[in-house]
Design an enzyme around this catalytic site. Structure first.
Site, PDB file in Angstrom:
ATOM      1  N   SER A 167       0.791  -1.224   0.000  1.00  0.00           N
ATOM      2  CA  SER A 167       0.000   0.000   0.000  1.00  0.00           C
ATOM      3  C   SER A 167       0.822   1.272   0.000  1.00  0.00           C
ATOM      4  CB  SER A 167      -0.942   0.007   1.211  1.00  0.00           C
ATOM      5  OG  SER A 167      -0.205  -0.048   2.426  1.00  0.00           O
TER       6      SER A 167
ATOM      7  N   HIS B 222      -5.380  -3.387  -2.531  1.00  0.00           N
ATOM      8  CA  HIS B 222      -5.001  -2.292  -3.422  1.00  0.00           C
ATOM      9  C   HIS B 222      -4.874  -2.715  -4.878  1.00  0.00           C
ATOM     10  CE1 HIS B 222      -4.118   0.815  -0.354  1.00  0.00           C
ATOM     11  NE2 HIS B 222      -3.938  -0.247   0.405  1.00  0.00           N
TER      12      HIS B 222
ATOM     13  N   LYS C  95     -11.308   0.775  -1.723  1.00  0.00           N
ATOM     14  CA  LYS C  95     -10.314   1.270  -2.671  1.00  0.00           C
ATOM     15  C   LYS C  95     -10.938   1.383  -4.064  1.00  0.00           C
ATOM     16  CE  LYS C  95      -7.191   1.172   0.607  1.00  0.00           C
ATOM     17  NZ  LYS C  95      -7.986   0.623   1.713  1.00  0.00           N
TER      18      LYS C  95
END
Length: 427
Positions: free
Chosen positions: A187, A215, A246
């Site tokens: 991340s 992610h 996300k």
């Protein structure tokens, strides 16, 4: 109050790290600042700035279709289920979203939970006495905590180092049940785990592979199924975890894998059993965003292209945008919308953040423990809803910040001895 002559005070937690001292030395502090972001921009203290620090990678959190779905669910089911999934907290929306996630990832089943953090905490139920879990040293805090909560023995392999992982597996008890746990995309800097080599090592030694795709799921790979698909090893991953916060415009988390494992976690994972379920508006928003992300692949292509362009421009300005912790033999170029600009020591990082904000660009300053000591970064993230003009403004802000001298902290930053690195064999 405790008697200071007899005991320490539990509440005596000073801001004793250099990074926090640097943060609190600035006139305008970078954390817990109210702002309102939409379509690549934000309003902060009444001022409009470019939002270059948001994880809404596909730009779906404010998409009218997503917000309409959330509103309809709110009107139909209310704001909360007011209970855990096992009892009164399951709606038709839960089953619909679980089926959609499983279908998207090509797994037998999926379970949705209230946060992405809880999805990784739920893994603790798999890690029993006598088992062995091998974890990348840079894994997300939620993975670390999920592993710690379990009863298994824990070993850490060096960041993105499959050779070290293989040595640890070779020396392990061959009879132990084993799991290799890693982020798909890390991340802080967007670096990818070397999943082909990691999954190969796991298979050689009879270990399961668990990948947190927070992610990268929804973003990478030919159909957006994440880093494992990007590398062509999707079928070698035994269990996926992820988040809707996300790429999928909402909040909440999920686990996806074999039906027997998902069923076990539904009944054995304390993070699932003892938490109120994912609320109706979040469920509907996530379901709508997942549908849009599949139907509109241009979003992931757009954000990846913008990130590549900005990364090249920042490198041209002299900024270091490589992985925070690199190993040459396993290094892969960051492939996602996260760009880590190395900023060095805490005071320099906070100063750079302030100069960028003064130039009209909001970013994220990151220090320990999210990154190693002395490796503070400015974390830049792009969105599919950013325009070419936004990227130009971000570039110009970094160019202007490089020309200006660092701002001196308002108060001295006290030095603190650096801690010795943690042993490689324990977490």
């Amino acid at each position: 109050m405790p008697d200071s002559n007899r005991s320490a005070d539990l509440f005596d937690k000073p801001l004793n790290s250099p990074f926090l001292q640097a943060v609190h030395a600035t006139p305008v502090r970078p954390y817990y600042r109210p702002l309102h972001a939409r379509d690549g921009e934000a309003v902060m203290d009444g001022r409009q700035v470019v939002m270059a620090g948001c994880n809404d990678y596909l730009g779906l959190a404010t998409d009218p279709r997503v917000t309409a779905a959330a509103g309809a669910a709110l009107r139909t089911y209310g704001a909360s289920c007011s209970g855990a999934r096992t009892l009164n907290g399951t709606l038709p929306l839960h089953g619909e979203l679980e089926a959609a996630v499983a279908d998207f990832l090509g797994t037998e089943d999926a379970a949705v939970v209230t946060t992405g953090f809880q999805a990784n905490l739920a893994l603790a139920a798999l890690f029993g006495t006598g088992d062995l879990v091998l974890s990348d040293t840079a894994n997300h805090a939620s993975l670390i905590d999920g592993i710690r909560l379990g009863a298994a023995h824990r070993l850490r392999y060096r960041h993105r180092d499959p050779a070290h992982l293989d040595r640890l597996l070779t020396d392990a008890d061959p009879a132990a049940a084993k799991a290799v746990v890693t982020d798909g995309m890390f991340s802080m800097d967007g670096a990818l785990a070397p999943l082909p080599a990691l999954t190969a090592a796991a298979r050689r030694h009879g270990a399961r592979t668990i990948v947190d795709g927070a992610h990268d799921i929804g973003l990478l790979g030919p159909s957006g199924r994440g880093a494992a698909e990007h590398f062509g090893v999707h079928d070698r991953v035994d269990l996926f975890t992820g988040t809707f916060s996300k790429c999928f415009g909402s909040t909440g988390g999920f686990l996806a894998g074999p039906a027997r494992v998902i069923t076990y976690l539904r009944y054995a994972a304390r993070a699932v059993l003892f938490s109120a379920s994912m609320p109706p508006p979040a469920l509907a928003a996530a379901g709508s965003a997942l549908e849009i992300s599949i139907a509109e692949p241009w979003r992931r292509h757009r954000v990846l292209a913008l990130a590549a362009r900005l990364r090249e421009r920042l490198a041209g300005l002299g900024y270091d945008t490589g992985p925070v912790t690199a190993r040459e033999e396993t290094s892969t170029d960051p492939a996602g919308p996260v760009i880590a600009v190395r900023a060095g020591e805490p005071a320099a990082c906070v100063g750079l953040w302030q100069r960028l904000l003064d130039a009209g660009v909001y970013t994220n300053p990151v220090g320990p423990p999210a990154v190693p000591e002395g490796c503070c970064i400015i974390r830049v993230t792009l969105q599919a809803t950013h325009t070419d003009a936004h990227v130009d403004r971000i570039t110009d802000a970094f160019a202007a910040a490089r020309r200006l001298p660092p701002a001196a902290p308002a108060v001295p930053v006290l030095a603190r001895p650096r801690l010795a690195p943690a042993p490689e064999t324990a977490r």
